[in-house]
Scaffold this motif. Sequence first.
Motif, short mmCIF file in Angstrom:
data_model
loop_
_atom_site.label_atom_id
_atom_site.label_comp_id
_atom_site.label_asym_id
_atom_site.label_seq_id
_atom_site.Cartn_x
_atom_site.Cartn_y
_atom_site.Cartn_z
N ASP A 122 0.07 5.18 -14.07
CA ASP A 122 -0.38 4.05 -14.86
C ASP A 122 0.59 2.90 -14.64
OD1 ASP A 122 -0.06 2.50 -17.61
OD2 ASP A 122 -2.08 3.35 -17.57
N ALA A 123 0.08 1.68 -14.59
CA ALA A 123 0.94 0.51 -14.34
C ALA A 123 2.00 0.32 -15.41
CB ALA A 123 0.07 -0.75 -14.23
N GLY A 124 1.77 0.83 -16.60
CA GLY A 124 2.73 0.67 -17.69
C GLY A 124 3.89 1.66 -17.65
N ILE A 125 3.83 2.65 -16.78
CA ILE A 125 4.91 3.64 -16.70
C ILE A 125 6.05 3.05 -15.89
CG2 ILE A 125 5.57 5.93 -15.83
CD1 ILE A 125 2.66 6.79 -16.25
N THR A 126 7.24 2.98 -16.48
CA THR A 126 8.39 2.40 -15.79
C THR A 126 9.36 3.45 -15.27
OG1 THR A 126 9.60 2.17 -17.87
CG2 THR A 126 8.30 0.27 -17.13
N GLN A 127 9.24 4.67 -15.77
CA GLN A 127 10.10 5.74 -15.26
C GLN A 127 9.42 7.09 -15.44
OE1 GLN A 127 13.67 5.28 -17.63
NE2 GLN A 127 13.01 6.81 -19.10
N VAL A 128 9.79 8.02 -14.57
CA VAL A 128 9.29 9.39 -14.69
C VAL A 128 10.48 10.34 -14.64
CG1 VAL A 128 7.01 8.97 -13.70
CG2 VAL A 128 8.88 9.62 -12.20
N ALA A 180 0.84 -1.20 0.00
CA ALA A 180 0.00 0.00 0.00
C ALA A 180 0.87 1.25 0.00
CB ALA A 180 -0.94 -0.01 1.21
N ALA A 181 1.98 1.21 0.74
CA ALA A 181 2.91 2.35 0.76
C ALA A 181 3.52 2.58 -0.62
CB ALA A 181 4.00 2.11 1.80
N MET A 182 3.83 1.50 -1.34
CA MET A 182 4.38 1.62 -2.68
C MET A 182 3.39 2.31 -3.61
SD MET A 182 7.46 0.76 -3.39
CE MET A 182 7.30 0.56 -5.15
N ILE A 183 2.13 1.98 -3.49
CA ILE A 183 1.10 2.60 -4.34
C ILE A 183 1.05 4.10 -4.09
CG2 ILE A 183 -1.39 2.76 -4.73
CD1 ILE A 183 -1.45 -0.34 -4.20
N ILE A 184 1.09 4.50 -2.82
CA ILE A 184 1.07 5.93 -2.48
C ILE A 184 2.31 6.63 -3.01
CG2 ILE A 184 1.20 7.57 -0.56
CD1 ILE A 184 -0.56 5.55 1.02
N LEU A 185 3.46 6.02 -2.82
CA LEU A 185 4.72 6.60 -3.32
C LEU A 185 4.68 6.77 -4.83
CD1 LEU A 185 7.65 7.53 -2.93
CD2 LEU A 185 8.32 5.11 -3.09
N GLU A 186 4.26 5.74 -5.53
CA GLU A 186 4.19 5.80 -6.99
C GLU A 186 3.26 6.92 -7.45
OE1 GLU A 186 5.11 1.09 -7.91
OE2 GLU A 186 3.05 1.80 -7.91
N HIS A 200 2.47 9.69 -5.83
CA HIS A 200 3.06 10.99 -5.53
C HIS A 200 4.18 11.35 -6.50
CE1 HIS A 200 1.17 12.57 -1.88
NE2 HIS A 200 0.88 11.30 -1.64
N LEU A 201 4.86 10.34 -7.03
CA LEU A 201 5.96 10.61 -7.95
C LEU A 201 5.51 10.70 -9.41
CD1 LEU A 201 8.77 8.38 -6.42
CD2 LEU A 201 8.63 10.87 -6.43
N GLY A 202 4.25 10.35 -9.68
CA GLY A 202 3.74 10.48 -11.05
C GLY A 202 3.60 9.19 -11.82
N PHE A 203 3.75 8.05 -11.15
CA PHE A 203 3.52 6.76 -11.81
C PHE A 203 2.02 6.49 -11.77
CE2 PHE A 203 7.91 6.47 -10.35
CZ PHE A 203 8.55 5.96 -11.46
N ALA A 230 11.35 0.53 -10.72
CA ALA A 230 11.98 -0.66 -10.15
C ALA A 230 12.89 -0.33 -8.96
CB ALA A 230 12.77 -1.39 -11.22
N ASN A 231 13.28 0.93 -8.81
CA ASN A 231 14.20 1.31 -7.74
C ASN A 231 13.52 1.96 -6.54
OD1 ASN A 231 16.36 0.40 -9.30
ND2 ASN A 231 16.62 2.39 -10.27
N LEU A 232 12.20 1.91 -6.47
CA LEU A 232 11.49 2.62 -5.41
C LEU A 232 11.35 1.86 -4.10
CD1 LEU A 232 8.57 4.29 -7.39
CD2 LEU A 232 10.71 5.32 -6.62
N ARG A 233 11.25 0.55 -4.15
CA ARG A 233 10.89 -0.22 -2.95
C ARG A 233 11.84 0.05 -1.78
NH1 ARG A 233 7.04 -3.47 -1.36
NH2 ARG A 233 6.18 -3.64 -3.43
#
Length: 87
Positions: free
Chosen positions: A55-61, A42-48, A50-53, A75-78
């Motif tokens: 859509d599930a298909g976005i791999t980088q911002v 759940a924390a990963m979803i919130i972080l993603e 906030h950073l602009g991810f 891939a480097n967020l966890r």
Amino acid sequence: MKEKKQQKTNWKNIGQPDLRHLDRSKRLPDQPLVRTVDSADAAMIILEQHLGFIDAGITQVEIITPMDVVVIERANLRHIVETSGCT
């Protein structure tokens, strides 16, 4: 032995003051803390989000900073998600 990679740019060589010595009146306001959740997923979803991810298909911002454009890889967020108390 590997040589330490030289950082191309830093605050000092672009003439910006060290935040540790910057007068409070010249600082941006503190950002509010993000709400806490009960799991690392759940924390990963919130972080993603906030950073602009958005859509599930976005791999980088790309984020524009005062120094340069920074590319953040999903891939480097966890490793930055606090997991104390998370399952």
